[in-house]
Motif scaffolding. Sequence first.
Motif: not given
Length: 183
Positions: A133-159
């Motif tokens: 599991q990645t931090a983006a997966m945690y952010a998605a699971l716990f509905h932490r949209k702002d953190v997920l967006d920040a991780l995506a902006a940093k280049g997190a693999d959302l796939n």
Amino acid sequence: MRQFMCVALLCIASSVAYANPPADPSADTQGQLRALFFEAARDGRQDMLTEFINAGFDLNVQDDKGYTALILAAYHGQQGAVTQLLNAGADPCAKDLRGNTALMGAIFKGELSIANQLVAADCAPDQRNNAGQTAAMYAALFHRKDVLDALAAKGADLNATDAMGNQVQSLERGEFQPLQPSR
């Protein structure tokens, strides 16, 4: 005052050691100092953390679960201690024995300002724990949209896919594959 705190830390560790003398006194004193260090991080005792930092204490020492002071401070919502430890050189990428990072702990606990601070740290955005599991997966699971967006902006693999086949998009929708028991 700083000298007093250093002496006080050593006195506390020594008094505990005198009550039950260990076979190797230096090992027990180090154990007591580690315990005080972790307690200071967990409780946000920046005055005590300052003393450990000034004394050159290893900021990345881990307890028996692999927790560092930074992981404990982040998990327990101690923003000031997190900032202090990061500024002093604590490793924001360190993992506990399950592979979880301070960022994952902050996301889980809903400590969003701490999570955003840790996203900005110099760590790969796709660090994985032992379950993949990645931090983006945690952010998605716990509905932490702002953190997920920040991780995506940093280049997190959302796939990315974890060991159970979960992906960010499915976790965000509340759909997840539980870990199957071994047979």
